[in-house]
Design a protein around this motif. Structure first.
Motif, short mmCIF file in Angstrom:
data_model
loop_
_atom_site.label_atom_id
_atom_site.label_comp_id
_atom_site.label_asym_id
_atom_site.label_seq_id
_atom_site.Cartn_x
_atom_site.Cartn_y
_atom_site.Cartn_z
N TYR A 32 -5.35 -8.61 1.43
CA TYR A 32 -5.60 -7.18 1.18
C TYR A 32 -6.38 -7.04 -0.12
CZ TYR A 32 -2.87 -5.05 4.90
OH TYR A 32 -2.43 -4.61 6.12
N LYS A 33 -7.18 -5.96 -0.23
CA LYS A 33 -8.01 -5.72 -1.41
C LYS A 33 -7.40 -4.62 -2.29
CE LYS A 33 -11.78 -4.98 1.23
NZ LYS A 33 -13.17 -4.62 1.47
N GLY A 34 -8.00 -4.44 -3.46
CA GLY A 34 -7.61 -3.36 -4.36
C GLY A 34 -6.45 -3.71 -5.26
N ASN A 35 -6.52 -4.88 -5.87
CA ASN A 35 -5.36 -5.39 -6.61
C ASN A 35 -5.54 -5.48 -8.12
OD1 ASN A 35 -3.95 -5.91 -4.13
ND2 ASN A 35 -5.40 -7.56 -3.82
N SER A 36 -6.59 -4.88 -8.67
CA SER A 36 -6.80 -5.03 -10.11
C SER A 36 -5.97 -4.04 -10.93
CB SER A 36 -8.29 -4.90 -10.46
OG SER A 36 -8.73 -3.59 -10.25
N THR A 51 0.07 0.57 -6.71
CA THR A 51 1.36 0.83 -6.07
C THR A 51 1.86 -0.46 -5.41
OG1 THR A 51 0.69 3.10 -5.64
CG2 THR A 51 2.53 2.25 -4.34
N PRO A 52 3.12 -0.84 -5.59
CA PRO A 52 3.63 -2.07 -4.97
C PRO A 52 3.50 -2.05 -3.44
CG PRO A 52 5.18 -1.23 -6.59
CD PRO A 52 4.13 -0.17 -6.41
N TYR A 53 3.13 -3.19 -2.88
CA TYR A 53 3.01 -3.30 -1.43
C TYR A 53 4.35 -3.04 -0.74
CZ TYR A 53 -1.77 -4.98 -1.59
OH TYR A 53 -3.13 -5.06 -1.77
N TYR A 83 -7.30 0.79 1.10
CA TYR A 83 -7.48 -0.37 1.97
C TYR A 83 -6.24 -0.66 2.78
CZ TYR A 83 -11.47 -0.63 -1.05
OH TYR A 83 -12.59 -0.31 -1.75
N PHE A 84 -5.07 -0.47 2.19
CA PHE A 84 -3.83 -0.71 2.92
C PHE A 84 -3.73 0.20 4.14
CE2 PHE A 84 0.57 0.01 3.97
CZ PHE A 84 1.12 -1.25 3.93
N PHE A 85 -3.89 1.51 3.92
CA PHE A 85 -3.73 2.45 5.04
C PHE A 85 -4.88 2.39 6.03
CE2 PHE A 85 -0.47 4.20 2.29
CZ PHE A 85 0.53 4.45 3.20
N SER A 86 -6.07 1.99 5.59
CA SER A 86 -7.17 1.86 6.55
C SER A 86 -6.95 0.68 7.48
CB SER A 86 -8.51 1.72 5.83
OG SER A 86 -8.64 0.48 5.21
#
Length: 197
Positions: A32-36, A51-53, A83-86
């Protein structure tokens, strides 16, 4: 940075291991992306702490059988929620608003050609929302309670049924009294709440 990481560990205490397991699964195994993580030192907006996965997976389960067409992430940061919800809900369109220009530019690069995600470099407090969003997602983007109240008073004018997801917010917000709480998850000093009008 070290102080922030220590504060995160202290916030979750013994549950940090559950949080870390979800982070490992989604970042390394599922890519998954968007982790910075970026510290902004702003007087108006909070730092970019994704936000925590663990929370995102529980929130996604809550919305699994609901008709959701459009979602907005207020203060989308590095884009983790987008990215998570998409990926989890490929039928929904998601807009992200990020005020910080550097974070916005980085997030825009990760977007690639995903036509279901749109990212805007604007202050949502100064925008008039034209779309009928089903979900408003806020991972504690504002520092001032007055900004929260201004935002909620604006979106609660909407006659349509909406869901509001608030992550890690410990502020007393008058506008939230007008809403029904539908789902709540607490992980020591952290957590999320899902409201509806």
């Amino acid at each position: 940075m070290i102080k922030t990481i220590v504060n995160i560990i202290l916030k979750y205490k013994a549950k940090i291991f559950i949080v870390l397991i979800f982070e490992i699964i989604y970042i390394f195994l599922l890519r998954y992306k968007g982790n910075s993580l970026k510290l902004l030192h702003s007087k108006l907006f909070t730092d970019n702490i994704p936000t925590p996965y663990l929370f995102l997976s529980k929130i996604s389960k809550f919305f699994k059988n609901k008709e959701i067409k459009q979602m907005i992430d207020v203060g989308c940061g590095s884009g983790r929620v987008l990215y998570f919800f998409s990926r989890k809900n490929p039928n929904i369109k998601i807009d992200g608003y990020e005020l910080n220009k550097c974070i916005f530019a980085d997030t825009l690069k990760l977007k690639n050609n995903n036509k279901k995600i749109k990212i805007f470099n604007k202050n949502l407090l100064n925008e008039k929302l034209k779309k009928n969003y089903d979900i408003f997602f806020l991972a504690d983007p504002f520092k001032k309670v007055s900004d929260y109240n201004k935002f909620f008073n604006n979106i609660l004018k909407n006659k349509k049924k909406i869901y509001i997801v608030i992550v890690n917010n410990n502020k007393f917000i008058i506008s939230l009294k007008k809403l029904r709480i539908l789902n709540y998850y607490k992980c020591n000093k952290s957590g999320y709440k899902i409201y509806s009008n």
